[in-house]
Every structure is written in C-alpha cells, then in structure tokens.
Design a protein around this motif. Structure first.
Motif, mmCIF file in Angstrom:
data_model
loop_
_atom_site.group_PDB
_atom_site.id
_atom_site.type_symbol
_atom_site.label_atom_id
_atom_site.label_comp_id
_atom_site.label_asym_id
_atom_site.label_seq_id
_atom_site.Cartn_x
_atom_site.Cartn_y
_atom_site.Cartn_z
ATOM 1 N N GLY A 98 0.804 -1.218 0.000
ATOM 2 C CA GLY A 98 0.000 0.000 0.000
ATOM 3 C C GLY A 98 0.833 1.262 0.000
ATOM 4 N N HIS A 99 2.011 1.193 0.586
ATOM 5 C CA HIS A 99 2.879 2.370 0.614
ATOM 6 C C HIS A 99 3.304 2.752 -0.802
ATOM 7 C CE1 HIS A 99 6.722 4.574 1.214
ATOM 8 N NE2 HIS A 99 5.982 5.189 2.121
ATOM 9 N N ALA A 100 3.756 1.759 -1.573
ATOM 10 C CA ALA A 100 4.161 2.026 -2.959
ATOM 11 C C ALA A 100 2.969 2.512 -3.780
ATOM 12 C CB ALA A 100 4.766 0.773 -3.582
ATOM 13 N N ASN A 101 1.814 1.861 -3.606
ATOM 14 C CA ASN A 101 0.606 2.302 -4.317
ATOM 15 C C ASN A 101 0.283 3.759 -3.993
ATOM 16 O OD1 ASN A 101 0.147 -0.201 -5.490
ATOM 17 N ND2 ASN A 101 -1.406 -0.822 -4.001
ATOM 18 N N SER A 102 0.326 4.079 -2.704
ATOM 19 C CA SER A 102 -0.057 5.426 -2.271
ATOM 20 C C SER A 102 0.879 6.488 -2.831
ATOM 21 C CB SER A 102 -0.100 5.499 -0.744
ATOM 22 O OG SER A 102 -1.154 4.694 -0.245
ATOM 23 N N LEU A 103 2.165 6.182 -2.895
ATOM 24 C CA LEU A 103 3.104 7.141 -3.484
ATOM 25 C C LEU A 103 2.740 7.427 -4.940
ATOM 26 C CD1 LEU A 103 6.537 5.925 -2.027
ATOM 27 C CD2 LEU A 103 5.205 7.945 -1.348
ATOM 28 N N ILE A 104 2.339 6.391 -5.657
ATOM 29 C CA ILE A 104 1.926 6.561 -7.054
ATOM 30 C C ILE A 104 0.661 7.414 -7.130
ATOM 31 C CG2 ILE A 104 1.014 5.328 -9.071
ATOM 32 C CD1 ILE A 104 2.925 2.991 -8.237
ATOM 33 N N LEU A 105 -0.319 7.106 -6.276
ATOM 34 C CA LEU A 105 -1.588 7.839 -6.297
ATOM 35 C C LEU A 105 -1.381 9.308 -5.935
ATOM 36 C CD1 LEU A 105 -3.898 5.180 -4.584
ATOM 37 C CD2 LEU A 105 -3.697 5.703 -7.035
ATOM 38 N N LEU A 106 -0.554 9.566 -4.942
ATOM 39 C CA LEU A 106 -0.302 10.953 -4.540
ATOM 40 C C LEU A 106 0.411 11.723 -5.654
ATOM 41 C CD1 LEU A 106 0.788 10.305 -0.845
ATOM 42 C CD2 LEU A 106 -1.391 11.292 -1.619
ATOM 43 N N ALA A 107 1.322 11.052 -6.339
ATOM 44 C CA ALA A 107 2.033 11.708 -7.442
ATOM 45 C C ALA A 107 1.097 11.974 -8.620
ATOM 46 C CB ALA A 107 3.215 10.847 -7.887
ATOM 47 N N ASP A 108 0.146 11.046 -8.853
ATOM 48 C CA ASP A 108 -0.824 11.227 -9.947
ATOM 49 C C ASP A 108 -1.743 12.417 -9.693
ATOM 50 O OD1 ASP A 108 0.148 9.031 -11.287
ATOM 51 O OD2 ASP A 108 -1.513 7.698 -10.740
ATOM 52 N N GLY A 109 -2.105 12.628 -8.424
ATOM 53 C CA GLY A 109 -3.049 13.683 -8.069
ATOM 54 C C GLY A 109 -4.485 13.229 -8.242
ATOM 55 N N ASP A 110 -5.407 13.933 -7.604
ATOM 56 C CA ASP A 110 -6.846 13.667 -7.683
ATOM 57 C C ASP A 110 -7.220 12.267 -7.198
ATOM 58 O OD1 ASP A 110 -9.497 14.339 -8.101
ATOM 59 O OD2 ASP A 110 -9.490 13.646 -10.191
ATOM 60 N N HIS A 111 -6.674 11.894 -6.033
ATOM 61 C CA HIS A 111 -7.025 10.620 -5.391
ATOM 62 C C HIS A 111 -7.403 10.911 -3.937
ATOM 63 C CE1 HIS A 111 -6.036 7.888 -8.642
ATOM 64 N NE2 HIS A 111 -4.965 8.624 -8.879
ATOM 65 N N PRO A 112 -8.657 11.303 -3.693
ATOM 66 C CA PRO A 112 -9.070 11.738 -2.352
ATOM 67 C C PRO A 112 -8.842 10.712 -1.242
ATOM 68 C CG PRO A 112 -10.709 12.373 -3.978
ATOM 69 C CD PRO A 112 -9.729 11.492 -4.684
ATOM 70 N N ALA A 113 -9.068 9.422 -1.506
ATOM 71 C CA ALA A 113 -8.884 8.411 -0.456
ATOM 72 C C ALA A 113 -7.417 8.335 -0.034
ATOM 73 C CB ALA A 113 -9.377 7.049 -0.936
ATOM 74 N N ALA A 114 -6.518 8.319 -1.002
ATOM 75 C CA ALA A 114 -5.085 8.279 -0.692
ATOM 76 C C ALA A 114 -4.648 9.557 0.016
ATOM 77 C CB ALA A 114 -4.275 8.068 -1.964
ATOM 78 N N ASN A 115 -5.201 10.695 -0.398
ATOM 79 C CA ASN A 115 -4.866 11.968 0.255
ATOM 80 C C ASN A 115 -5.318 11.977 1.711
ATOM 81 O OD1 ASN A 115 -3.659 13.151 -1.991
ATOM 82 N ND2 ASN A 115 -5.572 14.007 -2.740
ATOM 83 N N ALA A 116 -6.517 11.452 1.967
ATOM 84 C CA ALA A 116 -7.038 11.436 3.340
ATOM 85 C C ALA A 116 -6.155 10.576 4.241
ATOM 86 C CB ALA A 116 -8.472 10.915 3.345
ATOM 87 N N ALA A 117 -5.713 9.424 3.727
ATOM 88 C CA ALA A 117 -4.832 8.559 4.519
ATOM 89 C C ALA A 117 -3.483 9.234 4.751
ATOM 90 C CB ALA A 117 -4.648 7.217 3.815
ATOM 91 N N ASP A 118 -2.969 9.879 3.722
ATOM 92 C CA ASP A 118 -1.667 10.546 3.811
ATOM 93 C C ASP A 118 -1.700 11.722 4.790
ATOM 94 O OD1 ASP A 118 1.106 11.031 2.726
ATOM 95 O OD2 ASP A 118 0.159 12.918 2.113
ATOM 96 N N ASP A 119 -2.836 12.377 4.915
ATOM 97 C CA ASP A 119 -2.963 13.539 5.804
ATOM 98 C C ASP A 119 -3.040 13.153 7.279
ATOM 99 O OD1 ASP A 119 -2.908 15.283 3.676
ATOM 100 O OD2 ASP A 119 -5.095 15.523 3.572
ATOM 101 N N TYR A 120 -3.306 11.891 7.564
ATOM 102 C CA TYR A 120 -3.500 11.452 8.947
ATOM 103 C C TYR A 120 -2.163 11.410 9.691
ATOM 104 C CZ TYR A 120 -5.111 8.674 12.906
ATOM 105 O OH TYR A 120 -5.425 8.237 14.168
ATOM 106 N N ALA A 121 -2.188 11.780 10.961
ATOM 107 C CA ALA A 121 -0.998 11.700 11.821
ATOM 108 C C ALA A 121 -1.437 11.353 13.234
ATOM 109 C CB ALA A 121 -0.239 13.024 11.810
ATOM 110 N N ALA A 122 -0.597 10.607 13.945
ATOM 111 C CA ALA A 122 -0.881 10.246 15.337
ATOM 112 C C ALA A 122 0.421 9.881 16.037
ATOM 113 C CB ALA A 122 -1.860 9.073 15.401
#
Length: 200
Positions: free
Chosen positions: A105-129
């Motif tokens: 999922g980490h590799a997938n998410s990097l691709i999605l974030l680089a592509d842009g316009d992927h709200p689900a991946a952006n929401a996960a990436d924005d999370y911090a704890a």
C-alpha cells in the motif's frame, strides 16, 4: 607439573585460582573501573508488543499483526489508525494507474499521490498520530490482514477502499463484517482507514 596459582585479596575477601585466570579477572576489573559509566549500562529490554488488535502506545494506532519481509520491504508490523478518516472517492475514474500492488500500500499510495486527484489516498496521507505522519492507504492484502487479525476495530457495515487498482474504472475494497473482498467504481465514496508500518 603443578599449575601456577595466584590470589587476589581485597579487604577481607580473598580469591585463589590458576594464575592465568586470576590475571584475566584482574584486567577485567581494572577495565570496568576505567571505562566510562555508559559503557557499563545494560541494554534496555525492548518494550512489550501489545496483543494484535490493541493500541500500540507511541506507534500511532492498533497492532494489525506481523508481516514477513517481502521483496524489498523488510519485516514489519502493520499499525492501523485508531479511527477511520471519513468516506472518500478513490479518484481518477477512467484513468489507469500504476497503483496495482496487492501487497504494498505504501508504494501504491506514493503513485496515487504523485498522480493527483485521489481523495482516499490523500485522506490517509494527511493522517498523523503519536508524532507519526507516514500513514498511507492500505493495499488489498493489508486490509485482508486487518480482517484476519482484528476485524472488530473496523466498521462492520461498510466497504473500505484499498490502494490497489483493479482497472481504470475500479479498485479493490474490503467489507469487514464478513470478510468479503470485491471492487467498486472509483467515483464511489467509501470508508478510509490509514495504516503505517513499524519496522523491526
């Protein structure tokens, strides 16, 4: 021939033994006194690993279980965020993505974030704890591990997005109520649960 003996006396304490062994003890004692105190400190025992499905203090979420090394990803624990981050579209319906790994999922998410316009991946990436901001949208197999190990920490009545694309029009999803995996159209707003890795 009788072995040579030697003795060491400290105050009222006396020890006698083979001379070579006594020399080793004497040198070890002198080195212990000469070395800085930090060199004599015993290593701290590793903290206890919480049970699968329980919150892991300092790691930002719930212990989702151990994952063996695979490819270039070292062995690690999956740490699922303690809560969902809402419902979001997967995004870019009709566009093919390189985010096709079922396990990374980490590799997938990097691709999605680089592509842009992927709200689900952006929401996960924005999370911090707990000071960790390396969360991502889990792959299909990572969601499945969550169902195998701790399904009770997820909502049981809704579908969760994975970061694993199935086609230009859909991506893989997971229903934790009964462990169903399937795929939905990318424009649907489905639940998102971030995850991170704790490498060991």
């Amino acid at each position: 021939m009788k072995a040579k003996t030697a003795s060491i006396k400290i105050d009222d304490f006396k020890i006698k033994g083979p001379s070579d062994r006594m020399a080793q003890l004497l040198i070890a004692g002198l080195l212990t006194q000469a070395l800085p105190p930090v060199a004599n400190v015993q290593p701290i025992a590793p903290s206890a690993i919480p049970a699968v499905g329980e919150y892991w203090p300092g790691q930002g979420g719930i212990n989702g279980g151990f994952v063996s090394a695979r490819g270039d990803v070292p062995a690690h624990y999956l740490i699922f965020a303690e809560k969902d981050v809402g419902n979001h579209e997967w995004g870019n319906r009709g566009k093919d993505s390189g985010a096709t790994s079922k396990t990374d999922g980490h590799a997938n998410s990097l691709i999605l974030l680089a592509d842009g316009d992927h709200p689900a991946a952006n929401a996960a990436d924005d999370y911090a704890a707990d000071g960790h901001s390396d969360f991502f949208l889990p792959a299909a197999a990572e969601l499945y591990q969550g169902w195998l190990n701790c399904p009770e920490v997820f909502a049981q009545d809704c579908w969760y997005w994975s970061s694993s694309q199935r086609s230009a029009y859909g991506a893989f999803v997971m229903l934790f109520g009964d462990g169903l995996q399937g795929n939905y159209g990318k424009s649907n707003e489905l639940r998102v649960r971030p995850v991170r890795r704790f490498f060991i």
